[in-house]
Enzyme design. Structure first.
Site, PDB file in Angstrom:
ATOM      1  N   LEU A 240       0.848  -1.164  -0.180  1.00 57.72           N
ATOM      2  CA  LEU A 240       0.121  -0.126  -0.051  1.00 57.72           C
ATOM      3  C   LEU A 240       1.071   1.316   0.035  1.00 57.72           C
ATOM      4  O   LEU A 240       1.343   1.640   1.023  1.00 57.72           O
ATOM      5  CB  LEU A 240      -0.897   0.102   1.216  1.00 57.72           C
ATOM      6  CG  LEU A 240      -1.809   1.179   1.296  1.00 57.72           C
ATOM      7  CD1 LEU A 240      -2.999   0.838  -0.001  1.00 57.72           C
ATOM      8  CD2 LEU A 240      -2.619   1.078   2.520  1.00 57.72           C
ATOM      9  N   HIS A 241       1.163   1.682  -1.098  1.00 60.56           N
ATOM     10  CA  HIS A 241       2.105   2.738  -1.345  1.00 60.56           C
ATOM     11  C   HIS A 241       1.770   4.140  -0.828  1.00 60.56           C
ATOM     12  O   HIS A 241       2.528   4.653   0.012  1.00 60.56           O
ATOM     13  CB  HIS A 241       2.582   2.997  -2.966  1.00 60.56           C
ATOM     14  CG  HIS A 241       2.731   1.719  -3.642  1.00 60.56           C
ATOM     15  ND1 HIS A 241       3.793   0.998  -3.399  1.00 60.56           N
ATOM     16  CD2 HIS A 241       2.012   0.647  -4.630  1.00 60.56           C
ATOM     17  CE1 HIS A 241       3.723  -0.129  -4.092  1.00 60.56           C
ATOM     18  NE2 HIS A 241       2.772  -0.249  -4.886  1.00 60.56           N
ATOM     19  N   ASP A 242       0.863   4.650  -1.377  1.00 64.29           N
ATOM     20  CA  ASP A 242       0.637   6.146  -1.097  1.00 64.29           C
ATOM     21  C   ASP A 242       0.597   6.670   0.423  1.00 64.29           C
ATOM     22  O   ASP A 242       1.013   7.741   0.595  1.00 64.29           O
ATOM     23  CB  ASP A 242      -0.219   6.949  -2.159  1.00 64.29           C
ATOM     24  CG  ASP A 242       0.128   6.916  -3.548  1.00 64.29           C
ATOM     25  OD1 ASP A 242       1.583   6.894  -3.777  1.00 64.29           O
ATOM     26  OD2 ASP A 242      -0.638   6.678  -4.233  1.00 64.29           O
TER      27      ASP A 242
END
Length: 311
Positions: A240-242
């Protein structure tokens, strides 16, 4: 005093979760959300930014549309990951809140000129086209930025859109080159770190268990978005990057990194968009970014769930 931020984004399910985390955090004052073409075209990213604000009941947040193409390239998008709308996973009506008429880059420039110098943080969740356009058009504002916290790049994890490049940097490497060379304080959340913040099924269920519309929306988004990466990487979860960008502003001690030199490859077709990170200090190039390498994933997801439960 709340930290003033501009969120520059290309929503994207994980962008949407990052925006919700910011909206749920009184430590942050969102001056505006600027949309850029990336995960999906601009027509959808500006729509999606407004959809997320409406879902959170925050129609007071101004949303601006920016650049619809990279500085010098054809646009590459990622519907294969995010679906045709960018927010696939749940059915969403078109937003009713209006889009501001000012171009996103112009808004960034005007805000940096009118706010006290060193008071505004830029949180970039997509390609860096809007920020680079602002810096190119008004070099005087570069020194007025407090810092840039960005999701982008990779080194040990190499690429997720090509063998060598992370998506956000790959889409507009010329823009990234401008930003990395700007002299602004940079905090970078690369794949090396985000690939340790994995959405597992129990974490999806934790959002569902909130029992709220937003909890169900987040669970549906991350479940849809992460299917692609779970299949791709063969892991129990997917990154889950952002939201790590916003989490850093709230709890920076969750992250570990190094202050190093990072350069962006713009000339090679083979390695276009590669972030060449001098992690081991083997060159004499000047350090220009804090490049994160690790995260306390349990604490990160605990923060995320706790804050979104408050919306």
């Amino acid at each position: 005093m709340a930290e003033k931020i501009i969120i520059d984004t290309d929503p994207g399910q994980d962008d949407a979760v990052a925006i919700l985390l910011a909206l749920a955090s009184p430590e942050l004052k969102i001056l505006g959300i600027t949309a850029v073409a990336g995960n999906v075209p601009l027509q959808l990213t500006q729509r999606n930014a407004r959809v997320v604000c409406e879902l959170a009941g925050r129609t007071d947040i101004p949303v601006f549309a920016g650049c619809d193409a990279p500085l010098a390239r054809q646009l590459v998008t990622a519907e294969h990951v995010h679906g045709k709308t960018g927010l696939d996973g749940i059915d969403l009506s078109d937003p009713r809140m209006p889009l501001k008429e000012t171009h996103a880059a112009e808004f960034i420039v005007d805000t940096l000129r009118t706010q006290p110098a060193g008071s505004v943080t830029l949180c970039t969740l997509g390609p860096l086209t809007n920020v680079a356009t602002a810096f190119k058009s008004a070099p005087d504002v570069i020194g007025r930025v407090r810092r840039i916290v960005m999701m982008g790049g990779a080194y040990f994890e190499v690429g997720n859109i090509t063998p060598a490049a992370e998506f956000n940097i790959y889409v507009d490497p010329e823009a990234a080159e401008i930003v990395f060379g700007s002299g602004v304080e940079l905090i970078v959340m690369p794949l090396d770190m985000t690939h340790k913040a994995l959405v597992t099924q129990p974490r999806v269920e934790a959002f569902k268990d909130l029992g709220t519309d937003l909890g169900h929306a987040v669970a549906a988004w991350i479940d849809f978005f992460e299917r692609f990466d779970r299949d791709k990487y063969g892991s129990d979860g997917a990154p889950l990057h952002d939201p790590t960008v916003i989490a850093y502003l709230l709890e920076p001690d969750l992250f570990v990194g190094r202050y190093i030199n990072v350069e962006v490859e713009t000339r090679s077709d083979l390695t276009r968009g590669m972030t060449v990170a001098d992690w081991w200090g083997v060159t004499d190039r000047k350090a220009n970014a804090i490049f994160m390498g690790d995260v306390d994933a349990e604490a990160f997801f605990s923060l995320l769930i706790r804050r979104i439960s408050s919306l």
